[in-house]
Design a protein around this motif. Structure first.
Motif, PDB file in Angstrom:
ATOM      1  N   THR A 506       1.183  -1.288   0.545  1.00 15.42           N
ATOM      2  CA  THR A 506      -0.495   0.373   0.279  1.00 15.42           C
ATOM      3  C   THR A 506       1.089   1.422  -0.524  1.00 15.42           C
ATOM      4  O   THR A 506       0.197   2.383  -0.367  1.00 15.42           O
ATOM      5  N   GLY A 507       1.962   1.163   0.785  1.00 15.45           N
ATOM      6  CA  GLY A 507       3.012   2.385   0.495  1.00 15.45           C
ATOM      7  C   GLY A 507       3.084   3.924  -0.792  1.00 15.45           C
ATOM      8  O   GLY A 507       3.245   4.015  -1.289  1.00 15.45           O
ATOM      9  N   TYR A 508       3.471   2.064  -1.866  1.00 16.69           N
ATOM     10  CA  TYR A 508       3.652   3.063  -3.229  1.00 16.69           C
ATOM     11  C   TYR A 508       2.380   4.049  -4.123  1.00 16.69           C
ATOM     12  O   TYR A 508       2.761   5.343  -4.449  1.00 16.69           O
ATOM     13  N   LEU A 509       1.405   3.444  -3.573  1.00 13.38           N
ATOM     14  CA  LEU A 509       0.137   4.552  -3.533  1.00 13.38           C
ATOM     15  C   LEU A 509      -0.128   5.322  -3.057  1.00 13.38           C
ATOM     16  O   LEU A 509      -0.237   5.856  -4.013  1.00 13.38           O
ATOM     17  N   HIS A 510       0.065   5.320  -1.328  1.00 15.90           N
ATOM     18  CA  HIS A 510      -0.168   6.997  -1.087  1.00 15.90           C
ATOM     19  C   HIS A 510       1.157   7.484  -1.199  1.00 15.90           C
ATOM     20  O   HIS A 510       0.934   8.873  -1.087  1.00 15.90           O
ATOM     21  N   LEU A 511       2.761   6.921  -1.632  1.00 14.87           N
ATOM     22  CA  LEU A 511       3.304   7.541  -2.001  1.00 14.87           C
ATOM     23  C   LEU A 511       3.060   8.441  -2.918  1.00 14.87           C
ATOM     24  O   LEU A 511       3.059   9.912  -3.361  1.00 14.87           O
ATOM     25  N   GLY A 512       2.603   7.908  -3.980  1.00 12.50           N
ATOM     26  CA  GLY A 512       2.117   8.268  -5.275  1.00 12.50           C
ATOM     27  C   GLY A 512       1.014   9.669  -5.528  1.00 12.50           C
ATOM     28  O   GLY A 512       1.109  10.499  -5.917  1.00 12.50           O
ATOM     29  N   TYR A 513       0.219   8.955  -4.273  1.00 11.62           N
ATOM     30  CA  TYR A 513      -0.353  10.029  -3.328  1.00 11.62           C
ATOM     31  C   TYR A 513      -0.339  11.513  -3.293  1.00 11.62           C
ATOM     32  O   TYR A 513      -1.348  12.977  -3.484  1.00 11.62           O
ATOM     33  N   PHE A 514       1.008  11.552  -2.421  1.00 14.82           N
ATOM     34  CA  PHE A 514       1.617  12.548  -2.041  1.00 14.82           C
ATOM     35  C   PHE A 514       2.627  13.306  -2.796  1.00 14.82           C
ATOM     36  O   PHE A 514       2.360  14.983  -3.074  1.00 14.82           O
ATOM     37  N   ALA A 515       3.009  12.747  -3.699  1.00  9.83           N
ATOM     38  CA  ALA A 515       3.429  12.903  -5.011  1.00  9.83           C
ATOM     39  C   ALA A 515       2.260  14.037  -5.853  1.00  9.83           C
ATOM     40  O   ALA A 515       2.958  14.758  -5.859  1.00  9.83           O
ATOM     41  N   THR A 516       1.667  13.644  -5.901  1.00  9.18           N
ATOM     42  CA  THR A 516       0.665  14.212  -6.683  1.00  9.18           C
ATOM     43  C   THR A 516      -0.076  15.505  -6.276  1.00  9.18           C
ATOM     44  O   THR A 516       0.298  16.871  -6.980  1.00  9.18           O
ATOM     45  N   GLU A 517      -0.161  15.661  -5.052  1.00  6.95           N
ATOM     46  CA  GLU A 517      -0.586  16.526  -4.340  1.00  6.95           C
ATOM     47  C   GLU A 517       0.440  17.670  -4.014  1.00  6.95           C
ATOM     48  O   GLU A 517      -0.070  19.011  -3.976  1.00  6.95           O
ATOM     49  N   ILE A 518       1.808  17.328  -3.947  1.00 11.91           N
ATOM     50  CA  ILE A 518       3.100  18.804  -3.462  1.00 11.91           C
ATOM     51  C   ILE A 518       3.531  18.832  -5.083  1.00 11.91           C
ATOM     52  O   ILE A 518       3.202  20.199  -4.951  1.00 11.91           O
ATOM     53  N   SER A 519       2.810  18.458  -5.886  1.00 10.78           N
ATOM     54  CA  SER A 519       2.526  18.476  -7.391  1.00 10.78           C
ATOM     55  C   SER A 519       2.347  19.701  -7.792  1.00 10.78           C
ATOM     56  O   SER A 519       2.715  20.837  -8.550  1.00 10.78           O
ATOM     57  N   ILE A 520       0.963  20.056  -6.944  1.00 10.88           N
ATOM     58  CA  ILE A 520       0.195  20.989  -7.023  1.00 10.88           C
ATOM     59  C   ILE A 520       1.072  22.185  -6.467  1.00 10.88           C
ATOM     60  O   ILE A 520       0.478  23.231  -7.104  1.00 10.88           O
ATOM     61  N   HIS A 521       0.504  22.064  -5.462  1.00  7.64           N
ATOM     62  CA  HIS A 521       1.215  22.935  -4.328  1.00  7.64           C
ATOM     63  C   HIS A 521       2.756  23.219  -4.193  1.00  7.64           C
ATOM     64  O   HIS A 521       2.524  25.053  -4.389  1.00  7.64           O
ATOM     65  N   ARG A 522       3.750  22.245  -5.211  1.00  5.15           N
ATOM     66  CA  ARG A 522       4.612  23.401  -5.876  1.00  5.15           C
ATOM     67  C   ARG A 522       4.663  24.186  -6.809  1.00  5.15           C
ATOM     68  O   ARG A 522       5.040  25.062  -6.455  1.00  5.15           O
ATOM     69  N   ARG A 523       3.507  24.007  -7.457  1.00  2.00           N
ATOM     70  CA  ARG A 523       3.260  25.028  -9.209  1.00  2.00           C
ATOM     71  C   ARG A 523       2.476  26.018  -7.580  1.00  2.00           C
ATOM     72  O   ARG A 523       2.946  27.549  -8.142  1.00  2.00           O
ATOM     73  N   ILE A 524       2.089  26.494  -6.947  1.00  2.52           N
ATOM     74  CA  ILE A 524       1.377  27.767  -6.166  1.00  2.52           C
ATOM     75  C   ILE A 524       2.373  28.665  -5.479  1.00  2.52           C
ATOM     76  O   ILE A 524       2.638  29.578  -6.278  1.00  2.52           O
TER      77      ILE A 524
END
Length: 681
Positions: A506-524
């Protein structure tokens, strides 16, 4: 017992080229769907049938197959497939024995039943494994299937997994027009001869050209590569195959398990060398967890990977599903995650039509299921590689026709009726499906914020760039939040373990979720200008980013050995690195010294977490190296403002909070998801 069907010769071909022979039509079986249920009626052959061959009793099995209770499949005029395999005469002299119920046989004639079982064991090839090995149990579990199989090598009845031929998709803009091809006469296999090779019709308007592997000369042969692989692996091959199907396949189901094990059981060694090497390479990650293997030195993984990569370059000249499988498995190793290979695999997948909807194709049902899983695996490889390398994706949504997978698409059985999966397989299937939906959201993030078009639009927005970014962030954030809220229990980090010795991916799925979320806030954060930005907007955006970072770092702290030892998706190392990169960005852009020191402390803690985790999962070390590189660059930033200046800025924020009504702001807390969303993580 269904009858064996003789292969009818094709009409004389005018082509001067070597043409691949059509695969023989499988016999009818109530539990085997070979794609004929989807065959277009209008494409059936109008040619006269060929004269019958020397085997006149085609309505009954031979004596050997009758004794073995196996499907009798005609190979040529002299012997059927199994008689040819066992080097015995294919005769029709024995009379059929009266059928008896199995319970009566075991109760009334136990001695005869035991004798018959010994005779059956003597004529069936034994798998290359030890009886105590879990792989031996896997081989024995497919015995019933193998006896019912219409062909020991079901791959020869497929479209893109045939052992001695390969196919390429004929697109709508090629020189061969689909309407003109449709004027041809097609045989029972939906094939017709042409000057450019054998053409196969799979559904209305979709055609493939089939060519013999011998038509493509290669500088090396598969036998030599397989011999070298066997020399490196030695007697540990069956144990490694067992480790692969236990640890990798449930979470990354791009293989057809039953057909692979069936070929292995029947003694077929014509496996694709890079595919076999890639399976061994991934399985070697669990070498020391196996009591038997841990007593022996590990094989030379670097040499094995070299054989796999060089063999893959050759295999790509003969487009097959096995080459795509080999490439994807090689890319799951952190060392091999190269952008060039990903692009090659996308092109190879399009060459065999993986980007198309094969739901109604006249190919075996198991191949349609495999194609769908493999297509989505290729889709995820392309999208996450694009995020990792900052490159444009090569799979265009306008040309992607593959339907979303359903539960039955993950059934490895050849039966049309789906079977109940084991708990590990069910959990892995759920993880794989949710990773696909998460990848679609992540691809939208990349297109919305990091494409060249988006970058140009943000640049033209000038001082309103942050507002534009926030407006575009809201829809995709809602999708991401909804995705997380709908995760089933087996996909959550706190889901109960399946057993004391079971691993959890399950770790790789949740890590992908955080990477996606961070990619949004990184652009902000990148769009913010601390000198000119509205103080309240600056406070809201940076507070939301801080919350996201802390959640991601806390996730890394909570990982257990059962998570770290499990299968991790290839992008996981880069996703861990993204957490550190985001923290370094917030540290470098902090408006005051106190905030910068907070991020410095959290990054040191995160570096320690990565170092400890790397002891169990060595691939995490690359993320720690990337963090060190970012910290080195942040160290060059001039010292932040004094605490007095920071307090002054905080006073400005307090005044701004009074002057601004939250409901009048398009960038309020709700839109940035800072209203307790972290409690769900």
């Amino acid at each position: 017992m269904a009858a064996a069907i003789a292969m009818q010769p094709l009409a004389p071909r005018p082509s001067p080229h070597h043409i691949a022979p059509a695969w023989s039509s499988p016999v009818s079986h109530p539990h085997y769907m070979d794609g004929k249920e989807n065959r277009p009626v209008k494409k059936q052959s109008t040619q006269p049938s060929a004269p019958s061959n020397a085997r006149s009793r085609r309505e009954r099995p031979c004596d050997g197959c009758r004794r073995r209770k196996s499907k009798c499949v005609l190979q040529h005029a002299r012997r059927c497939v199994l008689c040819e395999f066992h080097k015995q005469d294919c005769t029709f002299v024995e009379n059929a024995q009266p059928r008896k119920r199995k319970a009566d046989e075991m109760s009334s004639k136990p001695e005869e039943a035991a004798t018959a079982a010994k005779k059956q064991d003597s004529v069936i090839a034994e798998p290359v494994t030890t009886p105590s090995s879990p792989l031996a149990q896997e081989f024995s579990s497919v015995t019933d299937y193998a006896s019912d199989s219409p062909n020991p090598y079901a791959v020869d009845q497929s479209l893109s997994l045939q052992r001695h031929s390969h196919c390429t998709y004929l697109g709508p803009t090629t020189a061969l027009d689909a309407s003109l091809i449709g004027l041809s006469s097609f045989d029972d296999n939906n094939e017709t001869a042409s000057y450019v090779g054998t053409l196969r019709h799979v559904t209305d308007g979709e055609y493939f050209s089939i060519h013999s592997d011998a038509d493509v000369p290669i500088p090396d042969d598969e036998a030599r590569a397989l011999a070298e692989i066997d020399a490196l692996i030695g007697p540990h091959g069956p144990a490694l195959i067992d480790l692969y199907f236990h640890n990798v396949h449930p979470n990354y189901p791009i293989m057809q398990k039953k057909t692979f094990l069936d070929r292995h059981r029947h003694g077929d060694r014509h496996f694709n060398p890079p595919l076999l090497a890639a399976m061994y390479l991934l399985a070697m990650d669990w070498w020391h967890s196996d009591p038997e293997l841990s007593q022996h030195p590990r094989p030379d993984a670097d040499r094995l990977e070299y054989i796999a990569i060089t063999g893959l370059n050759i295999a790509m000249q003969r487009p097959k599903i096995s080459a795509v499988q080999a490439g994807l498995l090689l890319l799951q190793r952190a060392k091999s995650s190269t952008w060039t290979l990903t692009v090659q695999l996308v092109a190879l997948g399009q060459d065999i039509g993986l980007h198309l909807d094969c739901t109604e194709w006249s190919i075996p049902l198991w191949e349609r299921r495999l194609r769908k899983r493999l297509a989505w695996a290729l889709y995820m490889q392309d999208k996450w590689s694009a995020l990792m390398h900052g490159r444009p994706s090569h799979i265009n949504a306008a040309d992607w026709a593959v339907q979303p997978p359903v539960a039955s698409d993950f059934d490895d059985n050849l039966d049309p009726e789906p079977s109940e999966p084991a708990p590990e397989a069910a959990k892995g299937r759920s993880l794989f499906m949710h990773m696909i939906s998460l990848t679609s959201i992540m691809a939208e993030v990349c297109s919305t914020f990091y494409s060249q078009t988006a970058k140009a639009e943000f640049a033209r927005a000038g001082r309103y760039a942050t507002q534009l970014v926030l407006n575009r962030a809201k829809p995709v954030q809602i999708k991401l939040k909804d995705w997380f809220a709908k995760l089933p229990p087996e996909c959550k980090m706190d889901s109960p373990a399946l057993g004391p010795h079971h691993l959890s991916s399950t770790g790789y799925l949740h890590l992908g979720y955080f990477a996606t979320e961070i990619s949004i806030h990184r652009r902000i954060v990148q769009s913010l200008n601390t000198a000119t930005a509205d103080p309240y907007m600056l406070y809201i955006c940076r507070s939301a980013a801080k919350t996201r970072l802390i959640s991601a770092m806390d996730f890394a702290n909570r990982l257990q050995p059962a998570h770290l030892d499990a299968f991790w998706y290839f992008a996981s190392a880069a996703n861990f690195a993204l957490i550190g990169t985001f923290g370094a960005l917030l540290m470098a852009t902090a408006p005051g010294k106190e905030e910068a020191e907070f991020y410095s402390w959290r990054l040191r803690e995160f570096r320690w977490t990565l170092a400890v985790s790397a002891r169990k999962a060595a691939w995490i070390a690359s993320a720690a190296e990337m963090l060190e590189a970012n910290l080195e660059m942040v160290a060059r930033v001039p010292e932040k403002e004094a605490a007095v200046e920071m307090k002054r800025r905080e006073k400005v924020v307090e005044v701004a909070e009074v002057e601004h009504e939250l409901e009048e702001q398009e960038y309020d807390d709700d839109e940035l998801e800072v209203d307790g969303w972290d409690e769900q993580v």
